[in-house]
Scaffold this active site. Sequence first.
Site, PDB file in Angstrom:
ATOM      1  N   THR A   8       0.868  -1.176   0.000  1.00  6.91           N
ATOM      2  CA  THR A   8       0.000   0.000   0.000  1.00  6.91           C
ATOM      3  C   THR A   8       0.905   1.226   0.000  1.00  6.91           C
ATOM      4  O   THR A   8       1.677   1.414   0.937  1.00  6.91           O
ATOM      5  CB  THR A   8      -0.858   0.010   1.287  1.00  6.91           C
ATOM      6  OG1 THR A   8      -1.612  -1.191   1.319  1.00  6.91           O
ATOM      7  CG2 THR A   8      -1.787   1.209   1.334  1.00  6.91           C
ATOM      8  N   SER A  49       1.175   4.117   1.056  1.00  4.66           N
ATOM      9  CA  SER A  49       0.740   5.223   1.916  1.00  4.66           C
ATOM     10  C   SER A  49       1.938   5.969   2.498  1.00  4.66           C
ATOM     11  O   SER A  49       1.783   6.913   3.246  1.00  4.66           O
ATOM     12  CB  SER A  49      -0.153   4.704   3.038  1.00  4.66           C
ATOM     13  OG  SER A  49       0.512   3.695   3.739  1.00  4.66           O
ATOM     14  N   SER A  99       6.132   1.402  12.042  1.00  3.74           N
ATOM     15  CA  SER A  99       5.084   1.938  11.189  1.00  3.74           C
ATOM     16  C   SER A  99       5.739   2.918  10.241  1.00  3.74           C
ATOM     17  O   SER A  99       6.922   3.243  10.371  1.00  3.74           O
ATOM     18  CB  SER A  99       4.015   2.638  12.015  1.00  3.74           C
ATOM     19  OG  SER A  99       4.484   3.916  12.373  1.00  3.74           O
ATOM     20  N   LYS A 100       4.931   3.394   9.298  1.00 10.45           N
ATOM     21  CA  LYS A 100       5.500   4.296   8.302  1.00 10.45           C
ATOM     22  C   LYS A 100       5.896   5.609   8.936  1.00 10.45           C
ATOM     23  O   LYS A 100       6.528   6.449   8.325  1.00 10.45           O
ATOM     24  CB  LYS A 100       4.514   4.479   7.156  1.00 10.45           C
ATOM     25  CG  LYS A 100       4.353   3.161   6.407  1.00 10.45           C
ATOM     26  CD  LYS A 100       3.734   3.273   5.055  1.00 10.45           C
ATOM     27  CE  LYS A 100       3.887   1.966   4.285  1.00 10.45           C
ATOM     28  NZ  LYS A 100       2.645   1.367   3.869  1.00 10.45           N
ATOM     29  N   ARG A 101       5.531   5.786  10.210  1.00  8.88           N
ATOM     30  CA  ARG A 101       5.959   7.014  10.902  1.00  8.88           C
ATOM     31  C   ARG A 101       7.422   6.946  11.336  1.00  8.88           C
ATOM     32  O   ARG A 101       8.023   7.953  11.633  1.00  8.88           O
ATOM     33  CB  ARG A 101       5.077   7.266  12.123  1.00  8.88           C
ATOM     34  CG  ARG A 101       3.684   7.735  11.758  1.00  8.88           C
ATOM     35  CD  ARG A 101       2.879   7.981  13.004  1.00  8.88           C
ATOM     36  NE  ARG A 101       2.761   6.757  13.789  1.00  8.88           N
ATOM     37  CZ  ARG A 101       1.823   5.835  13.590  1.00  8.88           C
ATOM     38  NH1 ARG A 101       0.932   6.016  12.664  1.00  8.88           N
ATOM     39  NH2 ARG A 101       1.764   4.759  14.327  1.00  8.88           N
TER      40      ARG A 101
END
Length: 316
Positions: free
Chosen positions: A12, A14, A252-254
Amino acid sequence: MNPAPVGRFAPTPSGRMHLGNVLCMLLAWLSARSQGGSVILRIEDIDYPRLMKEGAALMESDLRWLGLDWDEGGSLGGPHAPYYQRMRGELYAEAFHKLEKAGLLYPCFCSRAQLHSVNAPHLSDGVFVYAGTCRALSQEEAERRRRERTPAIRLRVPEEVISFQDGHYGLVEENLARECGDFIVRRADGLYPYQLAVVVDDGLMGVTQVVRGRDLLSSTPRQLYLYRLLGLTPPTFCHLPLLLDSEGRRLSKRDRDLDLGLLRERFTPQWLLGQLAWLCGLLDRPEPASARDLLPLFSWEKIPKEDLRLPAAFLS
Ligand code: GLU
């Protein structure tokens, strides 16, 4: 002999890929390629408001940099095009109408607050089970409410235990009615959710082997139920442990410091893959290795079942 598997990457876009995504792609690639199989790249960009512009192109560039190649999909195209979920709406709508014709769907007007209220039934791990509030609404009542609010559409699930043999975690069983409840197959905003899209896509693309993080293990019984209703052949599933940071939190993507934008500036792909391969038991030492070097070393038995925690000094 079993035919060669068809695996897939289903990222994904994102945000930039992080190490956890890389591990997932690496194991999906090794699992398919080590058995002489092929790999499809499908971009899961159905939820477009949350997506990063250029995300899909960056993902392809990152996969190429890592040496993880694919045979069809993404910008490469192929016999099952399009490979971008945002362009596959008609196929999801067809599947949706099939379920609708079978009389298995109903509109749900519950608000998020109602669904997550303290009284809503939930399991020990915090997962909310849909209580069936809108299951028995009369046609008139549903029509009346439709004038005020566009409903989400839910699929009725049976009181039935769905079980399957996960290639890594073994037997998984779930009573759909008790542990999940009727689930959404079209959102109020008209988008088809992941559960429906992933089944339609893997089914129609001829994927025979799904490798993904164990956070999706509990989605699998729902997906198997959809395969059955839609008359599609399900793949085998192998879930992998999650990658945690040194304090035990999910990546996470953070976590910008572990995203590929920065990692590509600091390390070679061989260095990065060697570290991941060591972390998941394919190498005895963290030494550089290309994806191809890892092919003869790959086996699911070597991969731990417990989540993998990054050492504090990882990559430093
Ligand atoms: N698109 C999902 C993700 O990036 C993966 C879904 C799947 O592998 O079934 O987490």
